[in-house]
Design a protein around this motif. Structure first.
Motif, PDB file in Angstrom:
ATOM      1  N   GLN A 254       6.224  -2.848  10.377  1.00 36.81           N
ATOM      2  CA  GLN A 254       5.198  -2.035   9.729  1.00 36.81           C
ATOM      3  C   GLN A 254       3.875  -2.188  10.469  1.00 36.81           C
ATOM      4  OE1 GLN A 254       5.931  -2.781   5.117  1.00 36.81           O
ATOM      5  NE2 GLN A 254       6.484  -4.542   6.375  1.00 36.81           N
TER       6      GLN A 254
ATOM      7  N   PHE B 229       0.818  -1.213   0.000  1.00 42.46           N
ATOM      8  CA  PHE B 229       0.000   0.000   0.000  1.00 42.46           C
ATOM      9  C   PHE B 229       0.852   1.264   0.000  1.00 42.46           C
ATOM     10  CE2 PHE B 229      -2.605  -3.394   1.587  1.00 42.46           C
ATOM     11  CZ  PHE B 229      -3.844  -3.160   1.022  1.00 42.46           C
TER      12      PHE B 229
ATOM     13  N   LEU C  89      -6.537   3.638   6.218  1.00 40.92           N
ATOM     14  CA  LEU C  89      -6.624   2.476   7.107  1.00 40.92           C
ATOM     15  C   LEU C  89      -6.514   2.897   8.565  1.00 40.92           C
ATOM     16  CD1 LEU C  89      -4.410  -0.065   5.123  1.00 40.92           C
ATOM     17  CD2 LEU C  89      -6.876  -0.248   5.544  1.00 40.92           C
ATOM     18  N   GLU C  90      -5.639   3.848   8.848  1.00 38.07           N
ATOM     19  CA  GLU C  90      -5.517   4.348  10.215  1.00 38.07           C
ATOM     20  C   GLU C  90      -6.833   4.953  10.694  1.00 38.07           C
ATOM     21  OE1 GLU C  90      -2.308   7.092  10.077  1.00 38.07           O
ATOM     22  OE2 GLU C  90      -0.746   5.554  10.223  1.00 38.07           O
TER      23      GLU C  90
ATOM     24  N   ASP D  53       7.445   1.242  11.871  1.00 39.08           N
ATOM     25  CA  ASP D  53       6.685   1.531  10.657  1.00 39.08           C
ATOM     26  C   ASP D  53       7.573   1.737   9.430  1.00 39.08           C
ATOM     27  OD1 ASP D  53       4.183   1.432   9.611  1.00 39.08           O
ATOM     28  OD2 ASP D  53       3.755   3.553   9.853  1.00 39.08           O
TER      29      ASP D  53
ATOM     30  N   ALA E  74      -0.422  -2.239   7.493  1.00 39.89           N
ATOM     31  CA  ALA E  74      -0.270  -2.761   6.136  1.00 39.89           C
ATOM     32  C   ALA E  74       1.183  -2.666   5.699  1.00 39.89           C
ATOM     33  CB  ALA E  74      -1.169  -1.981   5.168  1.00 39.89           C
TER      34      ALA E  74
ATOM     35  N   THR F 257      -3.256   5.466   1.264  1.00 35.51           N
ATOM     36  CA  THR F 257      -4.180   4.398   1.634  1.00 35.51           C
ATOM     37  C   THR F 257      -3.963   3.963   3.073  1.00 35.51           C
ATOM     38  OG1 THR F 257      -4.165   3.644  -0.662  1.00 35.51           O
ATOM     39  CG2 THR F 257      -5.058   2.131   0.973  1.00 35.51           C
ATOM     40  N   VAL F 258      -2.710   3.958   3.525  1.00 33.13           N
ATOM     41  CA  VAL F 258      -2.443   3.581   4.915  1.00 33.13           C
ATOM     42  C   VAL F 258      -3.079   4.600   5.865  1.00 33.13           C
ATOM     43  CG1 VAL F 258      -0.642   3.211   6.644  1.00 33.13           C
ATOM     44  CG2 VAL F 258      -0.354   2.322   4.333  1.00 33.13           C
TER      45      VAL F 258
ATOM     46  N   HIS G 253       4.118  -1.530   3.325  1.00 29.89           N
ATOM     47  CA  HIS G 253       4.349  -0.338   2.511  1.00 29.89           C
ATOM     48  C   HIS G 253       5.065  -0.717   1.223  1.00 29.89           C
ATOM     49  CE1 HIS G 253       3.120   1.723   6.074  1.00 29.89           C
ATOM     50  NE2 HIS G 253       4.177   1.339   6.764  1.00 29.89           N
TER      51      HIS G 253
END
Length: 490
Positions: A176, A8, A16-17, A152, A179, A12-13, A181
């Motif tokens: 990470q 991702f 998701l957060e 991360d 998701a 997009t992350v 990266h």
């Protein structure tokens, strides 16, 4: 069946957060607490004996994750020193810092003696070179003898592109969150991430609903899905006739490697069109190939007519001979794989290709095709591969650390295999033959490029496993191409 890794981009992350916070009933600190605890668990998994732990925290939420980890380590009786880049600015990070200090944790100005350093400076948002104190802290981390756990993203690495605009942390392990990266799988990032792990923070899969990955990662265990057992009644005519064109005077070895790789990857028939002086040596080294002396376009024509797929470029040269053969291939209607000198000629020709063609440039060749510098290309390999595919109209294999395969109307594929030992002359000549062989066996251009790049990289890893990466030769991969192209029998 192997499922590729969904990779991702930062945008997009972030979505998701936001969904993760919603799943935590709107409590953003609950999500941060999970991240910090996951970091602590990762630390215990890899460095259970570490007693002196330095946590370098940024002012944002990545720093907040670090404060949570530091509190867990302090409560567990470890000697913890938190080194802040600056006071926390986000409300969540401020709370995490306050809870760490309330538990008795100390904050210091500099990294001292430590058994482990935790990098919690920057998260996924940084896409520029670190400056000032941040740059200095990263330099200190990299100079320190202790291993590094990055939370991360290794600070200084662009999570979208994998580039390092300036100084960047060299981590031993990167954990990470939520998701994977895409930027951590290609380019400069591969020298900075160390071992990659993922913490999903116990969130439901539903947070991914409707969010498409920005790329797909393929590991060696995906090969079985590309290489089913052959029918018992198959014959050489069903497995493709590959014509390999190249080998200007003094460069016969390049096209020999292409031909051998095509045979070891399952081509039914392989012909070679090369300079007259190379014919005896090629026949001696590879009697299975049909080697032809081709000194002019007229001699190439009947070979093109019999071939199912053409591989052109290795050792082709830039002289009149190479240009004439290149022009003839450019005008033919067979599926083609272009590499090496053929790509240089293609850049000069300034023409597009067909959808069933494949090009396999290394970064320098790709930069020439795009009219940019190699350094500019490496700053965003994903964008470069997409631009090449759009401009040429065919499948692109952008070689290098974290090879990218860009197909039409498909997310980029990242080859999660390969090693530095493969950075030697002739490796790309093998890939040309592998991809051409798979095209000849009936794979579509995109599938042949993806499976070929993965087979090539996995063979390089297998060949290096026994005797190491340094000194690895293209010919060392040959037996592994055969073994790994038969995963169902193995």
């Amino acid at each position: 069946m192997h499922t590729p890794l969904p990779l991702f981009d930062p945008a997009t992350v972030r979505r998701l957060e936001a969904r993760g916070i919603e799943a935590c009933e709107g409590d953003g600190f609950a999500l941060m607490a999970r991240a910090g605890k996951a970091g602590w668990r990762c630390l215990l998994k890899h460095w259970p004996q570490a007693q002196r732990i330095a946590v370098v925290c940024g002012p944002g939420n990545n720093g907040g994750d670090g404060y949570v980890l530091a509190r867990h380590a302090h409560v567990a009786g470890r000697q913890v020193q938190v080194v802040p880049l600056a006071p926390p600015v986000s409300a969540l990070a401020q709370r995490a810092c306050a809870e760490y200090q309330a538990a008795g944790g100390v904050i210091v100005d500099a990294v001292g003696e430590a058994d482990l350093i935790v990098d919690a400076l920057f998260g996924i948002g940084l896409s520029r070179a670190p400056e000032g104190r941040a740059e200095a802290l990263i330099a200190v981390i990299n100079a320190h003898p202790a291993p590094v756990l990055a939370l991360d993203v290794p600070s200084g690495i662009d999570a979208a592109t994998g580039s390092a605009p300036g100084v960047a942390v060299r981590a031993s392990c990167t954990l990470q969150f939520l998701a994977r990266h895409r930027g951590l799988r290609t380019g400069a990032a591969l020298d900075h991430c160390g071992e990659l792990e993922l913490a999903t923070l116990d969130l439901p899969d539903s947070i991914f609903a409707g969010l498409a990955p920005a790329a797909l990662g393929y590991r060696a265990d995906a090969l079985a899905g590309f290489f089913p057992l052959r029918p018992r009644d198959t014959h050489k005519g069903r497995n493709g006739h590959v014509l390999c064109i190249g080998g200007e005077a003094g460069s016969g070895g390049a096209i020999l490697l292409t031909a051998q790789a095509a045979l070891r990857s399952g081509a039914g028939l392989v012909s070679v069109a090369t300079r007259t002086q190379h014919v005896p040596a090629l026949l001696a080294r590879c009697p299975e190939a049909m080697v032809h002396a081709v000194e002019d376009p007229a001699a190439l024509e009947p070979l093109l007519a019999r071939a199912d797929v053409v591989a052109i470029g290795p050792g082709l040269g830039q002289g009149a001979w190479g240009r004439l053969l290149f022009a003839q291939v450019l005008a033919c209607d067979k599926p083609r794989v272009f590499d090496a000198e053929a790509l240089r000629l293609l850049a000069h020709a300034g023409v597009g290709l067909r959808a069933d063609d494949v090009v396999t440039p290394h970064p320098g060749e790709a930069a020439r095709l795009l009219g940019i510098s190699t350094a500019e290309l490496q700053r965003d390999r994903f964008a470069a591969a997409a631009a090449l595919q759009a401009g040429l109209g065919c499948t692109v294999v952008l070689k290098g650390a974290g090879t990218l395969v860009q197909r039409h109307a498909a997310p980029p594929a990242v080859i999660c295999a390969g090693n530095p030992g493969m950075a030697t002359g002739g490796m790309g000549d093998l890939l040309t033959g592998v991809v051409a062989a798979l095209r000849g066996q009936g794979m579509a251009a995109g599938d042949a490029a993806l499976a070929g790049a993965l087979l090539h990289a996995a063979a390089g890893d297998a060949a290096a496993r026994g005797d190491g990466e340094r000194g690895l030769l293209p010919s060392d991969l040959m037996p592994w191409l055969r073994r790994l192209a038969n995963p169902m029998r193995r």
